[in-house]
Design a protein around this motif. Sequence first.
Motif, PDB file in Angstrom:
ATOM      1  N   ARG A  92       3.250   5.679  -3.033  1.00 39.80           N
ATOM      2  CA  ARG A  92       4.106   6.568  -3.504  1.00 39.80           C
ATOM      3  C   ARG A  92       4.002   6.738  -4.922  1.00 39.80           C
ATOM      4  O   ARG A  92       4.163   7.620  -5.551  1.00 39.80           O
ATOM      5  N   ASN A  93       3.476   5.505  -5.631  1.00 38.94           N
ATOM      6  CA  ASN A  93       3.586   5.689  -7.189  1.00 38.94           C
ATOM      7  C   ASN A  93       2.192   6.606  -7.491  1.00 38.94           C
ATOM      8  O   ASN A  93       2.561   7.332  -8.619  1.00 38.94           O
ATOM      9  N   HIS A 130       2.418  14.172  -8.960  1.00 45.46           N
ATOM     10  CA  HIS A 130       3.330  15.115  -9.519  1.00 45.46           C
ATOM     11  C   HIS A 130       3.629  15.286 -10.692  1.00 45.46           C
ATOM     12  O   HIS A 130       3.716  16.509 -11.452  1.00 45.46           O
ATOM     13  N   THR A 131       3.747  14.205 -11.648  1.00 48.16           N
ATOM     14  CA  THR A 131       4.022  14.286 -13.257  1.00 48.16           C
ATOM     15  C   THR A 131       2.616  14.980 -13.881  1.00 48.16           C
ATOM     16  O   THR A 131       3.073  15.924 -14.554  1.00 48.16           O
ATOM     17  N   ARG A 153       0.862  -1.211   0.018  1.00 50.81           N
ATOM     18  CA  ARG A 153      -0.056  -0.045  -0.149  1.00 50.81           C
ATOM     19  C   ARG A 153       1.013   1.174   0.044  1.00 50.81           C
ATOM     20  O   ARG A 153       0.615   2.053  -0.707  1.00 50.81           O
ATOM     21  N   GLU A 154       1.800   1.456   0.797  1.00 47.83           N
ATOM     22  CA  GLU A 154       2.772   2.305   0.845  1.00 47.83           C
ATOM     23  C   GLU A 154       3.352   2.632  -0.625  1.00 47.83           C
ATOM     24  O   GLU A 154       3.424   3.859  -0.596  1.00 47.83           O
TER      25      GLU A 154
END
Length: 104
Positions: free
Chosen positions: A42-43, A49-50, A37-38
Motif C-alpha cells: 500500500r505504501n 501515485h505521488t 507486506r500488504e
Amino acid sequence: WIGGGGGVGGGDLSEEGVRWQMQIQEDRINEEIMREREEEIRNIHKGMHTVNEIYKDLAHLVDNQQEGVDQIENQMENAKDNTASGLKHIEKANEASSSQCVIS
C-alpha cells in the motif's frame, strides 16, 4: 489409552499439543508477515501515485512554459531579420554617401 497415566498414549498427546501450538504460532507469524507486506505494498502504491501526480504537474508546467519559449524563439527570429535588414540599409547609406562628391 483411555484415562491413562504417563504411558505412551499420554506422551503422544503432549507432543501433538506442542506441535499444534508451534503450528499456531507459525501461522500467527506468517499472518503478521503478510500484514506487513500488504502495508508495504500500500505504501509503495501511494508513493507511485505521488510520483505520477508529480509527473503530471511537471508536464503541465512544461506545456505552459512552451508557449513562452515559442514566443521568445519567434522574437529572436524577428530580431535576426530586422538586424539583417538594418545592416543592408546601413551598407546602402554608406555606399550612397561615399559615392557623392561634395564640392565646397
